[in-house]
Design an enzyme around this catalytic site. Structure first.
Site, PDB file in Angstrom:
ATOM      1  N   ASP A 542       0.861  -1.175   0.000  1.00 16.92           N
ATOM      2  CA  ASP A 542       0.000   0.000   0.000  1.00 16.92           C
ATOM      3  C   ASP A 542       0.907   1.238   0.000  1.00 16.92           C
ATOM      4  O   ASP A 542       2.107   1.134   0.298  1.00 16.92           O
ATOM      5  CB  ASP A 542      -0.888  -0.036   1.249  1.00 16.92           C
ATOM      6  CG  ASP A 542      -1.780   1.187   1.348  1.00 16.92           C
ATOM      7  OD1 ASP A 542      -2.330   1.602   0.315  1.00 16.92           O
ATOM      8  OD2 ASP A 542      -1.908   1.735   2.451  1.00 16.92           O
ATOM      9  N   GLY A 755      -0.107  -3.549   4.427  1.00 17.13           N
ATOM     10  CA  GLY A 755      -0.980  -2.388   4.536  1.00 17.13           C
ATOM     11  C   GLY A 755      -1.204  -2.007   5.980  1.00 17.13           C
ATOM     12  O   GLY A 755      -0.637  -2.620   6.889  1.00 17.13           O
ATOM     13  N   ASP A 756      -2.049  -0.996   6.199  1.00 14.45           N
ATOM     14  CA  ASP A 756      -2.250  -0.533   7.575  1.00 14.45           C
ATOM     15  C   ASP A 756      -3.645  -0.015   7.848  1.00 14.45           C
ATOM     16  O   ASP A 756      -3.917   0.448   8.949  1.00 14.45           O
ATOM     17  CB  ASP A 756      -1.241   0.580   7.905  1.00 14.45           C
ATOM     18  CG  ASP A 756      -1.538   1.854   7.150  1.00 14.45           C
ATOM     19  OD1 ASP A 756      -1.416   2.942   7.729  1.00 14.45           O
ATOM     20  OD2 ASP A 756      -1.905   1.772   5.969  1.00 14.45           O
ATOM     21  N   GLY A 757      -4.533  -0.036   6.876  1.00 16.56           N
ATOM     22  CA  GLY A 757      -5.822   0.613   7.095  1.00 16.56           C
ATOM     23  C   GLY A 757      -7.002  -0.286   6.844  1.00 16.56           C
ATOM     24  O   GLY A 757      -6.873  -1.432   6.418  1.00 16.56           O
ATOM     25  N   ILE A 758      -8.193   0.255   7.091  1.00 20.90           N
ATOM     26  CA  ILE A 758      -9.417  -0.528   7.015  1.00 20.90           C
ATOM     27  C   ILE A 758      -9.705  -1.001   5.598  1.00 20.90           C
ATOM     28  O   ILE A 758     -10.234  -2.081   5.390  1.00 20.90           O
ATOM     29  CB  ILE A 758     -10.589   0.290   7.581  1.00 20.90           C
ATOM     30  CG1 ILE A 758     -11.763  -0.615   7.890  1.00 20.90           C
ATOM     31  CG2 ILE A 758     -11.001   1.398   6.634  1.00 20.90           C
ATOM     32  CD1 ILE A 758     -12.864   0.077   8.641  1.00 20.90           C
ATOM     33  N   ASN A 759      -9.331  -0.195   4.572  1.00 20.63           N
ATOM     34  CA  ASN A 759      -9.614  -0.645   3.212  1.00 20.63           C
ATOM     35  C   ASN A 759      -8.555  -1.631   2.721  1.00 20.63           C
ATOM     36  O   ASN A 759      -8.682  -2.194   1.641  1.00 20.63           O
ATOM     37  CB  ASN A 759      -9.724   0.535   2.241  1.00 20.63           C
ATOM     38  CG  ASN A 759      -8.367   1.113   1.873  1.00 20.63           C
ATOM     39  OD1 ASN A 759      -7.468   1.155   2.708  1.00 20.63           O
ATOM     40  ND2 ASN A 759      -8.228   1.563   0.647  1.00 20.63           N
ATOM     41  N   ASP A 760      -7.523  -1.860   3.514  1.00 23.19           N
ATOM     42  CA  ASP A 760      -6.556  -2.905   3.196  1.00 23.19           C
ATOM     43  C   ASP A 760      -6.983  -4.254   3.763  1.00 23.19           C
ATOM     44  O   ASP A 760      -6.418  -5.290   3.398  1.00 23.19           O
ATOM     45  CB  ASP A 760      -5.171  -2.557   3.771  1.00 23.19           C
ATOM     46  CG  ASP A 760      -4.572  -1.323   3.121  1.00 23.19           C
ATOM     47  OD1 ASP A 760      -4.759  -1.163   1.905  1.00 23.19           O
ATOM     48  OD2 ASP A 760      -3.938  -0.528   3.829  1.00 23.19           O
ATOM     49  N   ALA A 761      -7.977  -4.253   4.666  1.00 21.41           N
ATOM     50  CA  ALA A 761      -8.370  -5.483   5.350  1.00 21.41           C
ATOM     51  C   ALA A 761      -8.787  -6.598   4.394  1.00 21.41           C
ATOM     52  O   ALA A 761      -8.347  -7.743   4.558  1.00 21.41           O
ATOM     53  CB  ALA A 761      -9.479  -5.190   6.364  1.00 21.41           C
ATOM     54  N   PRO A 762      -9.628  -6.339   3.376  1.00 24.00           N
ATOM     55  CA  PRO A 762      -9.976  -7.429   2.454  1.00 24.00           C
ATOM     56  C   PRO A 762      -8.759  -8.013   1.748  1.00 24.00           C
ATOM     57  O   PRO A 762      -8.653  -9.224   1.589  1.00 24.00           O
ATOM     58  CB  PRO A 762     -10.934  -6.750   1.462  1.00 24.00           C
ATOM     59  CG  PRO A 762     -11.488  -5.585   2.198  1.00 24.00           C
ATOM     60  CD  PRO A 762     -10.377  -5.101   3.066  1.00 24.00           C
TER      61      PRO A 762
END
Length: 876
Positions: A542, A755-762
């Site tokens: 990311d 990654g590091d964020g909520i939209n990286d979770a998937p």
């Protein structure tokens, strides 16, 4: 980055998510954006309809985080790989069990129940523990939700128990080798006489030559230091789960029985000195077991070091509510300090931490000044200055002055407690390669017993007739008795085989690898993750917060109609409740300028696109250009947007920001007016970003950049860190990132996502290995979905974690190769395969020594992992 508000294309109608992260889907009706009657209050209609692709990716991430928790059982009595296989077979024979993982080193079993019986987890756990106990392995369910003190107490009790067992083992070894020395005394006198030293004869030495004395010493060895080993082996036979002790006990008893038959039947003319063999066999086995236990205890040293950072007591400060403590004063005159268990501390409590003490909880400094050793979290040896307003973490050490802190997260929720819990869980997750060892170790004991019987039958009925010269070997006795030869070779087969080495091959390396990783700041969730990480050939990165620092600042504000500060005020009001770095940068800038932000209603956030709120009866949107533009019916001329971007580019070029900064532009729009302004956000590249990418590429790993930001910003970062343009991907929504990862996997790549964020979770959940950076020690959807967490927030630790995984799996394969090769080679030799041509045969004592050395080799080889060095220590 979860909240990268970049230029993206989103098909209307949008799906918006509440900032709390509950993923409630909202769909806006067309009348939400009226062209007239601005005083009309917009209404929000919550709906289950959303973009299906994004919903599926979010659900996949949530499923990882919410996976049913396994039942943990504490299981004692496991001695070898055969025991592990037996425990696993007992668990898997229960119809309620979906899967089970057993770890001999940590004496735990993790059991996942089938979905239809999860509601009866308590009954299932008790019944499984009872079944294991009845099978010879004492088991009990580990109480879930134990406090910090109870967890530390449990671990320390286990370490203390192992140390006590080690002391007992040393005493047995000393006793056993005293008997070995006495039993071998006659040989000592022969050796001394052969070299012309005639001092060991007569009296005591003649007594040692007596076969009855040797028999007595053998009985002493069997019923003394070897008693526990023999009884455990017999008990295991009774439970139909023979183990390593069963083989050793059977071999010792067989050797003793042969010698006893020889002693009471002198007409057989067997060698009665064979009484030495069970004594020496037990001596070697017990010595190897003691060294093995010592090595296994050392393998837990990193976990013990982590546990030493946890404080179980705290100093609670109670101050009168009407007391006015002087500014800077740590304690007032009427304050009372009470020593209480750390589990009784609640968020908001005030605590006193004196110099030299460990912080018991995470918190914020209320008063005092000091320096704090944070090396356990950051890896930095230099202490960090702390004063009022600074945050501190549990497990760090106060060096200089007293500090009064306010607890922000306590007990098992503290940073160090979570690290220990994750390491503990990780060590209970077996690597898939262990299935090979389990498959071999399970039937191993029965196979060896069968081979021993076949060895006896062959040499007694066939071998001694086909190869009559073998009866001239000393192992056949002075008169070359085929029965003595066959019995001794059968005993050799029983004793030389070693399922322990197979059982220890994987868990010892996994234990040390995961503990070492946690100590260095990268949490690896188990052996299965280590195995996948070691085989990675492609890493997706990311941009915001991963390749960049994740601490953006506002570098410029542009406006089409209003004053720049008015645009900033509106944007800050909308972003006030958001938590992503870009939102924080906008809010921080407004606060720095002392701007009063208006009140808002109904904030809604769509991760990766923007935030929407109602201000003075009209909707205001902050986010990516297309997303903001699509919120309103009024459209802007493209020339207006070009003017904004040109103005911001000019403003940025006139500042001191260098090319190592990544620039993102977010747009501000208002109902009835369309785009009214834009804000430039700049974020500096991480110092180790270029080094990390270069090092990964040197290792032959393909690196790709996935970002939701606009093309220019992404291209600049890619160029600076050394990622090829064809591997650079921009304007990606969360579901597009997920799809990109899936496509890489479909093409045969083994992919890690960083990654590091909520939209990286998937994407983190979909990747073979998800690696999350932990910003400011906060947990989010990324760290929940990831299988590796970089606690110290250093990108270069990606290289270190990869290197450690490769080194750990290398040790696993070395151990397995040794264990299998040892048994494949030693068992035929013990069975006498070299006897006809080379006149070489083992003795039971030699076989016992080799068996002990095999286990010691495996554990010692795993311990060499502790010498593994960080590849990035000078660049992290």
């Amino acid at each position: 980055m979860a909240t990268n508000l970049l230029r993206l294309t989103l098909p209307p109608p949008p799906s918006l998510h509440l900032p709390s992260g509950n993923f409630l889907h909202a769909k806006f009706p067309k009348r939400i954006f009226p062209r007239h009657r601005r005083s009309r209050k917009p209404s929000f209609l919550v709906s289950n309809i959303t973009t299906q692709s994004l919903e599926s990716t979010i659900e996949s991430a949530k499923s990882v985080a919410s996976d049913n928790k396994p039942i943990l059982l504490d299981v004692s009595g496991m001695m070898c790989g055969g025991c592990v296989a037996r425990v696993k077979s007992v668990l898997m024979s229960d119809d309620r069990v979906a899967s089970a993982v057993v770890n001999m080193l940590t004496e735990t079993a993790a059991v996942r129940l089938k979905p239809e019986v999860e509601a009866m987890a308590d009954d299932a756990a008790d019944s499984l523990a009872q079944r294991l106990t009845e099978s010879g392995f004492e088991a009990k369910r580990r109480v879930s939700g134990m406090g910090v003190a109870e967890n530390v107490k449990k671990w320390k009790a286990m370490v203390s128990k192992k140390e006590e067992l080690l002391v007992e083992s040393r005493n047995r070894v000393a006793f056993a080798w005293t008997l070995v020395a006495l039993c071998c005394g006659s040989h000592t006198s022969h050796i001394l006489h052969s070299v012309g030293i005639h001092i060991a004869h007569g009296g005591f030495w003649d007594l040692l030559h007596n076969s009855y004395v040797k028999g007595g010493l053998a009985v002493g060895a069997l019923l003394g230091p070897g008693r526990e080993l023999l009884f455990d082996g017999i008990k295991a036979f009774g439970k139909r789960s023979p183990n390593m002790n069963s083989l050793v006990g059977l071999g010792s008893m067989a050797a003793f029985a042969i010698s006893l038959v020889s002693l009471v039947n002198p007409e057989l003319e067997w060698d009665a000195s064979f009484f030495e063999e069970p004594v020496m066999l037990l001596g070697f086995v017990l010595l190897g077991r003691s060294l093995e236990e010592r090595a296994k205890l050392r393998a837990s040293s990193d976990m013990n070091e982590l546990l030493s950072l946890i404080s179980t007591q705290s100093r609670l400060v109670i101050t009168s509510s009407d007391n006015n403590t002087a500014a800077g004063s740590v304690l007032s005159s009427d304050s009372i300090c009470i020593n209480v268990p750390v589990d009784e501390i609640r968020v908001g409590d005030s605590l006193l931490v004196l110099p030299g003490e460990t912080f018991p909880v995470d918190g914020n400094v209320l008063a005092g000044r000091s320096v704090v050793d944070e090396s356990m979290l950051t890896g930095e040896s230099l202490p960090v200055y702390k004063e009022e307003g600074c945050s501190v973490s549990a497990g760090t050490i106060n060096w200089d002055g007293p500090l009064r802190i306010e607890a922000s997260s306590t007990g098992s929720n503290s940073t160090i407690s979570k690290i220990v819990k994750m390491v503990e869980d990780a060590q209970g997750n077996a690597a898939p390669v262990q299935r090979l060892a389990d498959a071999i170790a399970g039937p191993f004991v029965y196979t060896i017993m069968s081979l021993s019987a076949v060895t006896f039958a062959f040499w007694y009925y066939v071998g001694s007739h086909i190869f009559p010269d073998v009866l001239l070997n000393d192992i056949a006795g002075p008169d070359g008795d085929p029965l003595a030869l066959s019995l001794k070779l059968a005993v050799d087969v029983l004793v030389v085989s070693c399922p322990c080495a197979l059982g220890l091959a994987t868990p010892t390396a996994i234990l040390i690898g995961t503990s070492l990783g946690a100590k260095r700041g990268y949490l690896i969730r188990g052996g299965d993750v280590l195995e996948r990480l070691a085989s990675i050939d492609c890493i997706a990165l990311d941009k915001t917060g991963t390749l960049t620092e994740g601490r953006p600042v506002v570098s410029g504000v542009g406006s089409l109609i209003y004053e720049e500060q008015e645009v900033l005020k509106l944007a800050a009001a909308v972003e006030k409740t958001a938590t992503h770095p870009i939102a924080k940068a906008i809010v921080n800038e407004a606060e720095a300028l002392n701007l009063e932000t208006p009140e808002t209603r109904g904030q809604l956030t769509e991760p990766g696109f923007g935030t929407l709120a109602e201000i003075d009866g009209r909707l205001v949107a902050v986010g990516a250009l297309e997303w903001v533009a699509n919120r309103f019916h009024k459209k802007n001329d493209s020339s207006d947007v070009v003017k904004l971007e040109s103005y911001l580019d000019h403003k940025l070029s006139s500042t001191s920001l260098t090319s190592r900064y990544s620039k993102t532009v977010v747009y501000v729009g208002r109902e009835g007016e369309g785009i009214i302004g834009a804000i430039a956000i700049s974020d500096c590249l991480r110092k180790d970003a270029e080094f990390t990418v270069a090092r990964l590429q040197e290792k032959g790993i393909k690196t790709v950049l996935l970002s939701g930001d606009r093309e220019g910003a992404v291209a600049t970062v890619a160029k600076n860190v050394g990622i090829e343009s064809e591997s650079t991907n921009y304007s990606l929504s969360p579901d597009k990132k997920f799809e990109f990862i899936s496509n890489l996997q479909s093409s045969g790549h083994r992919v890690a996502m960083v990654g590091d964020g909520i939209n990286d979770a998937p994407s983190l959940a979909q990747a073979d290995v998800g690696i999350a950076l932990k910003i400011e020690a906060q947990e989010n959807a990324a760290s929940n979905a990831a299988s590796v967490i970089l606690v110290r927030n250093k990108l270069s630790h990606v290289v270190d974690a990869l290197s450690l995984a490769q080194a750990t799996m290398s040790k696993v394969y070395q151990n397995l190769a040794w264990a299998i090769a040892y048994n494949v080679i030693s068992i035929p030799i013990a069975a006498g395969v070299l006897l006809p041509q080379y006149d070489f045969a083992m003795t039971p004592s030699l076989s016992g020594g080799l068996m002990a050395l095999s286990s010691i080799f495996v554990v010692s080889n795993s311990l060499l992992l502790q010498l593994h060095k960080s590849e990035t220590s000078g660049n992290s």
